[in-house]
Design a protein around this motif. Structure first.
Motif, PDB file in Angstrom:
ATOM      1  N   ALA A   5      92.372 -35.213 -21.530  1.00  0.00           N
ATOM      2  CA  ALA A   5      93.507 -35.346 -22.165  1.00  0.00           C
ATOM      3  C   ALA A   5      93.955 -34.576 -23.313  1.00  0.00           C
ATOM      4  O   ALA A   5      95.311 -34.105 -23.535  1.00  0.00           O
ATOM      5  N   LEU A   6      93.114 -33.654 -23.872  1.00  0.00           N
ATOM      6  CA  LEU A   6      93.221 -33.016 -25.110  1.00  0.00           C
ATOM      7  C   LEU A   6      93.966 -31.595 -24.520  1.00  0.00           C
ATOM      8  O   LEU A   6      93.514 -30.732 -23.673  1.00  0.00           O
ATOM      9  N   PRO A   7      94.867 -31.015 -25.125  1.00  0.00           N
ATOM     10  CA  PRO A   7      95.413 -29.880 -24.884  1.00  0.00           C
ATOM     11  C   PRO A   7      94.528 -28.553 -25.038  1.00  0.00           C
ATOM     12  O   PRO A   7      94.636 -27.347 -24.397  1.00  0.00           O
ATOM     13  N   VAL A   8      93.756 -28.676 -25.911  1.00  0.00           N
ATOM     14  CA  VAL A   8      92.665 -27.687 -26.104  1.00  0.00           C
ATOM     15  C   VAL A   8      91.366 -27.324 -25.009  1.00  0.00           C
ATOM     16  O   VAL A   8      91.075 -26.196 -24.593  1.00  0.00           O
ATOM     17  N   SER A   9      91.371 -28.559 -24.231  1.00  0.00           N
ATOM     18  CA  SER A   9      90.389 -28.249 -23.332  1.00  0.00           C
ATOM     19  C   SER A   9      90.843 -28.754 -22.019  1.00  0.00           C
ATOM     20  O   SER A   9      90.729 -27.876 -20.833  1.00  0.00           O
ATOM     21  N   GLU A  10      91.702 -29.810 -21.718  1.00  0.00           N
ATOM     22  CA  GLU A  10      92.429 -30.314 -20.452  1.00  0.00           C
ATOM     23  C   GLU A  10      91.157 -30.360 -19.393  1.00  0.00           C
ATOM     24  O   GLU A  10      89.933 -30.570 -19.953  1.00  0.00           O
ATOM     25  N   LEU A  11      91.310 -30.262 -18.304  1.00  0.00           N
ATOM     26  CA  LEU A  11      90.324 -30.722 -17.386  1.00  0.00           C
ATOM     27  C   LEU A  11      89.341 -29.264 -17.069  1.00  0.00           C
ATOM     28  O   LEU A  11      88.395 -29.467 -16.717  1.00  0.00           O
ATOM     29  N   ARG A  12      90.100 -28.154 -17.622  1.00  0.00           N
ATOM     30  CA  ARG A  12      89.309 -27.036 -17.105  1.00  0.00           C
ATOM     31  C   ARG A  12      88.067 -26.893 -18.265  1.00  0.00           C
ATOM     32  O   ARG A  12      86.929 -26.168 -17.934  1.00  0.00           O
ATOM     33  N   GLY A  13      87.906 -27.714 -19.277  1.00  0.00           N
ATOM     34  CA  GLY A  13      86.969 -27.954 -20.059  1.00  0.00           C
ATOM     35  C   GLY A  13      86.089 -29.153 -19.762  1.00  0.00           C
ATOM     36  O   GLY A  13      84.967 -29.240 -19.701  1.00  0.00           O
ATOM     37  N   ALA A  14      86.834 -30.362 -19.465  1.00  0.00           N
ATOM     38  CA  ALA A  14      86.453 -31.521 -19.044  1.00  0.00           C
ATOM     39  C   ALA A  14      85.539 -31.693 -17.977  1.00  0.00           C
ATOM     40  O   ALA A  14      84.359 -32.105 -17.907  1.00  0.00           O
ATOM     41  N   ILE A  15      85.772 -30.919 -16.795  1.00  0.00           N
ATOM     42  CA  ILE A  15      84.805 -30.963 -15.730  1.00  0.00           C
ATOM     43  C   ILE A  15      83.613 -30.344 -16.011  1.00  0.00           C
ATOM     44  O   ILE A  15      82.468 -31.134 -15.451  1.00  0.00           O
ATOM     45  N   PRO A  16      83.460 -29.061 -16.438  1.00  0.00           N
ATOM     46  CA  PRO A  16      82.244 -28.591 -16.635  1.00  0.00           C
ATOM     47  C   PRO A  16      81.449 -29.341 -17.721  1.00  0.00           C
ATOM     48  O   PRO A  16      80.281 -29.134 -17.619  1.00  0.00           O
ATOM     49  N   VAL A  17      81.871 -29.861 -18.472  1.00  0.00           N
ATOM     50  CA  VAL A  17      81.061 -30.628 -19.653  1.00  0.00           C
ATOM     51  C   VAL A  17      80.889 -32.158 -19.011  1.00  0.00           C
ATOM     52  O   VAL A  17      79.636 -32.344 -19.166  1.00  0.00           O
ATOM     53  N   ALA A  18      81.575 -32.550 -18.116  1.00  0.00           N
ATOM     54  CA  ALA A  18      81.222 -33.632 -17.450  1.00  0.00           C
ATOM     55  C   ALA A  18      80.071 -33.816 -16.394  1.00  0.00           C
ATOM     56  O   ALA A  18      78.827 -34.320 -16.606  1.00  0.00           O
ATOM     57  N   MET A  19      79.976 -32.369 -15.935  1.00  0.00           N
ATOM     58  CA  MET A  19      78.847 -32.243 -14.883  1.00  0.00           C
ATOM     59  C   MET A  19      77.730 -31.695 -15.587  1.00  0.00           C
ATOM     60  O   MET A  19      76.542 -31.768 -15.298  1.00  0.00           O
ATOM     61  N   GLY A  20      77.946 -30.856 -16.233  1.00  0.00           N
ATOM     62  CA  GLY A  20      77.011 -29.912 -16.933  1.00  0.00           C
ATOM     63  C   GLY A  20      76.330 -30.710 -18.102  1.00  0.00           C
ATOM     64  O   GLY A  20      74.791 -30.491 -18.508  1.00  0.00           O
ATOM     65  N   ILE A  21      77.052 -31.300 -19.062  1.00  0.00           N
ATOM     66  CA  ILE A  21      76.218 -32.048 -20.096  1.00  0.00           C
ATOM     67  C   ILE A  21      76.039 -33.495 -19.838  1.00  0.00           C
ATOM     68  O   ILE A  21      75.032 -34.054 -20.269  1.00  0.00           O
ATOM     69  N   TYR A  22      76.901 -34.305 -19.268  1.00  0.00           N
ATOM     70  CA  TYR A  22      76.996 -35.516 -18.868  1.00  0.00           C
ATOM     71  C   TYR A  22      76.171 -35.977 -17.668  1.00  0.00           C
ATOM     72  O   TYR A  22      75.993 -37.141 -17.306  1.00  0.00           O
ATOM     73  N   GLY A  23      76.010 -34.883 -16.658  1.00  0.00           N
ATOM     74  CA  GLY A  23      75.431 -35.111 -15.731  1.00  0.00           C
ATOM     75  C   GLY A  23      76.111 -36.011 -14.357  1.00  0.00           C
ATOM     76  O   GLY A  23      75.492 -36.580 -13.645  1.00  0.00           O
ATOM     77  N   MET A  24      77.422 -35.878 -14.618  1.00  0.00           N
ATOM     78  CA  MET A  24      78.113 -36.746 -13.657  1.00  0.00           C
ATOM     79  C   MET A  24      78.175 -35.740 -12.341  1.00  0.00           C
ATOM     80  O   MET A  24      78.203 -34.728 -12.344  1.00  0.00           O
ATOM     81  N   GLY A  25      78.509 -36.470 -11.323  1.00  0.00           N
ATOM     82  CA  GLY A  25      78.605 -35.815  -9.848  1.00  0.00           C
ATOM     83  C   GLY A  25      80.111 -35.302  -9.811  1.00  0.00           C
ATOM     84  O   GLY A  25      80.834 -35.495 -10.643  1.00  0.00           O
ATOM     85  N   PRO A  26      80.193 -34.321  -9.082  1.00  0.00           N
ATOM     86  CA  PRO A  26      81.675 -33.581  -8.919  1.00  0.00           C
ATOM     87  C   PRO A  26      82.583 -34.586  -8.647  1.00  0.00           C
ATOM     88  O   PRO A  26      83.765 -34.445  -9.367  1.00  0.00           O
ATOM     89  N   PHE A  27      82.514 -35.760  -7.979  1.00  0.00           N
ATOM     90  CA  PHE A  27      83.685 -36.470  -7.527  1.00  0.00           C
ATOM     91  C   PHE A  27      84.203 -37.233  -8.943  1.00  0.00           C
ATOM     92  O   PHE A  27      85.346 -37.599  -9.338  1.00  0.00           O
ATOM     93  N   GLU A  28      83.056 -37.951  -9.702  1.00  0.00           N
ATOM     94  CA  GLU A  28      83.121 -38.642 -10.851  1.00  0.00           C
ATOM     95  C   GLU A  28      83.798 -37.810 -11.805  1.00  0.00           C
ATOM     96  O   GLU A  28      84.723 -38.036 -12.715  1.00  0.00           O
ATOM     97  N   ALA A  29      83.257 -36.718 -12.135  1.00  0.00           N
ATOM     98  CA  ALA A  29      83.853 -35.437 -13.022  1.00  0.00           C
ATOM     99  C   ALA A  29      85.243 -35.112 -12.778  1.00  0.00           C
ATOM    100  O   ALA A  29      86.161 -35.201 -13.681  1.00  0.00           O
ATOM    101  N   PHE A  30      85.520 -34.912 -11.513  1.00  0.00           N
ATOM    102  CA  PHE A  30      87.068 -34.778 -10.941  1.00  0.00           C
ATOM    103  C   PHE A  30      88.023 -35.965 -11.327  1.00  0.00           C
ATOM    104  O   PHE A  30      89.091 -35.576 -11.916  1.00  0.00           O
TER     105      PHE A  30
END
Length: 170
Positions: free
Chosen positions: A25-50
Protein backbone atom coordinates in the motif's frame (compact mmCIF):
# COMPACT_ATOMS: atom_id res chain seq x y z
CA UNK A 1 20.22 1.97 6.58
CA UNK A 2 18.13 1.50 3.45
CA UNK A 3 14.45 2.35 3.20
CA UNK A 4 13.68 -1.34 2.72
CA UNK A 5 15.53 -2.32 5.90
CA UNK A 6 13.88 0.45 7.89
CA UNK A 7 10.39 -0.55 6.72
CA UNK A 8 10.99 -4.22 7.46
CA UNK A 9 12.27 -3.40 10.95
CA UNK A 10 9.27 -1.15 11.63
CA UNK A 11 6.90 -3.94 10.54
CA UNK A 12 8.77 -6.63 12.45
CA UNK A 13 6.13 -7.07 15.14
CA UNK A 14 3.12 -7.51 12.85
CA UNK A 15 2.15 -10.73 11.08
CA UNK A 16 3.95 -11.16 7.77
CA UNK A 17 0.80 -10.98 5.68
CA UNK A 18 -0.11 -7.62 7.23
CA UNK A 19 3.44 -6.34 6.67
CA UNK A 20 3.16 -7.31 2.99
CA UNK A 21 -0.24 -5.57 2.74
CA UNK A 22 1.30 -2.41 4.22
CA UNK A 23 4.37 -2.56 1.98
CA UNK A 24 2.08 -3.01 -1.02
CA UNK A 25 0.00 0.00 0.00
CA UNK A 26 2.91 2.39 0.54
CA UNK A 27 3.85 4.64 -2.37
CA UNK A 28 7.57 4.09 -1.75
CA UNK A 29 7.41 0.33 -2.25
CA UNK A 30 4.04 -0.68 -3.73
CA UNK A 31 4.00 -4.26 -4.95
CA UNK A 32 7.35 -4.00 -6.72
CA UNK A 33 8.90 -3.94 -3.26
CA UNK A 34 6.30 -6.00 -1.40
CA UNK A 35 6.51 -9.14 -3.55
CA UNK A 36 10.30 -9.59 -3.32
CA UNK A 37 10.18 -8.92 0.44
CA UNK A 38 7.26 -11.34 0.90
CA UNK A 39 9.06 -14.12 -0.94
CA UNK A 40 12.67 -13.38 -0.05
CA UNK A 41 12.41 -12.28 3.58
CA UNK A 42 9.08 -13.66 4.82
CA UNK A 43 9.28 -16.94 2.87
CA UNK A 44 5.86 -16.65 1.27
CA UNK A 45 5.05 -18.60 -1.85
CA UNK A 46 4.46 -16.79 -5.14
CA UNK A 47 0.66 -16.92 -4.99
CA UNK A 48 0.47 -15.74 -1.39
CA UNK A 49 2.99 -12.95 -2.05
CA UNK A 50 1.08 -11.90 -5.19
CA UNK A 51 -2.29 -11.92 -3.42
CA UNK A 52 -1.31 -9.85 -0.38
CA UNK A 53 0.86 -7.45 -2.39
CA UNK A 54 -1.80 -6.78 -5.02
CA UNK A 55 -4.50 -6.42 -2.36
CA UNK A 56 -2.28 -4.00 -0.43
CA UNK A 57 -1.49 -2.04 -3.57
CA UNK A 58 -5.20 -1.69 -4.38
CA UNK A 59 -6.21 -0.56 -0.86
CA UNK A 60 -5.29 3.13 -1.34
CA UNK A 61 -6.65 3.32 -4.90
CA UNK A 62 -10.32 3.84 -4.02
CA UNK A 63 -9.72 6.62 -1.45
CA UNK A 64 -7.18 8.28 -3.75
CA UNK A 65 -9.53 8.27 -6.73
CA UNK A 66 -12.46 9.51 -4.66
CA UNK A 67 -10.67 12.16 -2.60
CA UNK A 68 -7.83 13.59 -4.72
CA UNK A 69 -10.09 16.18 -6.32
CA UNK A 70 -11.80 17.46 -3.14
CA UNK A 71 -8.49 17.56 -1.25
CA UNK A 72 -6.81 19.30 -4.19
CA UNK A 73 -9.58 21.88 -4.39
CA UNK A 74 -9.31 22.56 -0.67
CA UNK A 75 -5.51 22.85 -0.71
CA UNK A 76 -5.51 25.13 -3.75
CA UNK A 77 -6.78 27.91 -1.51
CA UNK A 78 -3.18 28.21 -0.32
CA UNK A 79 -0.66 29.66 -2.74
CA UNK A 80 2.07 27.06 -2.19
CA UNK A 81 -0.31 24.19 -2.95
CA UNK A 82 -1.86 26.00 -5.88
CA UNK A 83 1.63 26.49 -7.35
CA UNK A 84 2.39 22.80 -6.80
CA UNK A 85 -0.81 21.63 -8.49
CA UNK A 86 -0.27 23.96 -11.45
CA UNK A 87 3.23 22.49 -11.86
CA UNK A 88 1.98 18.90 -11.43
CA UNK A 89 -0.87 19.26 -13.90
CA UNK A 90 1.20 20.98 -16.57
CA UNK A 91 4.09 18.50 -16.21
CA UNK A 92 1.80 15.47 -16.29
CA UNK A 93 -0.17 16.74 -19.25
CA UNK A 94 2.99 17.77 -21.12
CA UNK A 95 4.63 14.36 -20.67
CA UNK A 96 1.61 12.10 -21.09
CA UNK A 97 -1.18 13.78 -23.09
CA UNK A 98 -0.19 12.26 -26.42
CA UNK A 99 -0.08 8.71 -25.03
CA UNK A 100 -3.32 9.16 -23.14
CA UNK A 101 -5.17 10.62 -26.11
CA UNK A 102 -3.90 7.84 -28.35
CA UNK A 103 -4.36 4.85 -26.05
CA UNK A 104 -6.81 6.08 -23.38
CA UNK A 105 -7.39 3.73 -20.48
CA UNK A 106 -4.95 1.20 -21.93
CA UNK A 107 -2.20 3.81 -21.47
CA UNK A 108 -3.24 4.20 -17.83
CA UNK A 109 -3.17 0.43 -17.25
CA UNK A 110 0.24 0.07 -18.92
CA UNK A 111 1.63 3.04 -16.99
CA UNK A 112 0.55 1.40 -13.73
CA UNK A 113 1.84 -2.01 -14.87
CA UNK A 114 5.42 -0.82 -15.42
CA UNK A 115 7.20 -1.81 -12.19
CA UNK A 116 9.61 1.12 -11.97
CA UNK A 117 9.89 4.08 -9.61
CA UNK A 118 7.41 6.90 -10.36
CA UNK A 119 4.92 4.47 -11.88
CA UNK A 120 2.34 2.31 -10.17
CA UNK A 121 -1.06 2.66 -8.57
CA UNK A 122 -0.35 5.92 -6.70
CA UNK A 123 0.97 7.63 -9.82
CA UNK A 124 -1.85 6.10 -11.86
CA UNK A 125 -4.39 7.66 -9.50
CA UNK A 126 -2.68 11.02 -9.86
CA UNK A 127 -2.68 10.69 -13.66
CA UNK A 128 -6.37 9.70 -13.69
CA UNK A 129 -7.14 12.74 -11.54
CA UNK A 130 -5.08 15.10 -13.72
CA UNK A 131 -6.71 13.84 -16.92
CA UNK A 132 -10.19 13.89 -15.39
CA UNK A 133 -10.87 10.16 -15.79
CA UNK A 134 -13.97 9.14 -13.89
CA UNK A 135 -13.76 6.55 -11.11
CA UNK A 136 -15.83 3.94 -12.98
CA UNK A 137 -13.22 3.97 -15.78
CA UNK A 138 -10.02 4.63 -13.86
CA UNK A 139 -10.42 1.99 -11.14
CA UNK A 140 -10.64 -1.01 -13.52
CA UNK A 141 -7.71 0.30 -15.57
CA UNK A 142 -5.56 0.84 -12.48
CA UNK A 143 -6.59 -2.55 -11.04
CA UNK A 144 -5.64 -4.25 -14.32
CA UNK A 145 -2.29 -2.47 -14.29
CA UNK A 146 -1.65 -3.51 -10.69
CA UNK A 147 -2.41 -7.14 -11.53
CA UNK A 148 -0.14 -7.05 -14.59
CA UNK A 149 2.65 -5.52 -12.51
CA UNK A 150 2.06 -8.15 -9.82
CA UNK A 151 2.41 -10.96 -12.34
CA UNK A 152 5.56 -9.43 -13.81
CA UNK A 153 7.23 -8.78 -10.45
CA UNK A 154 6.27 -12.26 -9.18
CA UNK A 155 7.76 -13.91 -12.27
CA UNK A 156 10.91 -11.79 -12.02
CA UNK A 157 11.24 -12.62 -8.32
CA UNK A 158 10.68 -16.35 -8.83
CA UNK A 159 13.27 -16.40 -11.61
CA UNK A 160 15.75 -14.50 -9.46
CA UNK A 161 15.64 -11.19 -11.28
CA UNK A 162 14.86 -8.84 -8.38
CA UNK A 163 13.48 -5.32 -8.56
CA UNK A 164 14.29 -4.39 -4.96
CA UNK A 165 17.54 -2.81 -6.18
CA UNK A 166 15.59 -0.59 -8.59
CA UNK A 167 13.04 0.41 -5.98
CA UNK A 168 15.22 0.95 -2.95
CA UNK A 169 18.64 1.51 -4.51
CA UNK A 170 20.11 -1.34 -2.47
Amino acid sequence: MSVETLLIEMLGSVPHWIAVLILGALPVSELRGAIPVAMGIYGMGPFEAFFFSVLGNLLPVIPLLLFLEPVSNYLRRYRIFDTFFIWLFSRTRQNNTESFEKYGLLALAIFVAIPLPATGAWSGCAAAFVFGVKFKHSFPAIAAGVMMAGILVTVLTVTGIGLVDLVFGV
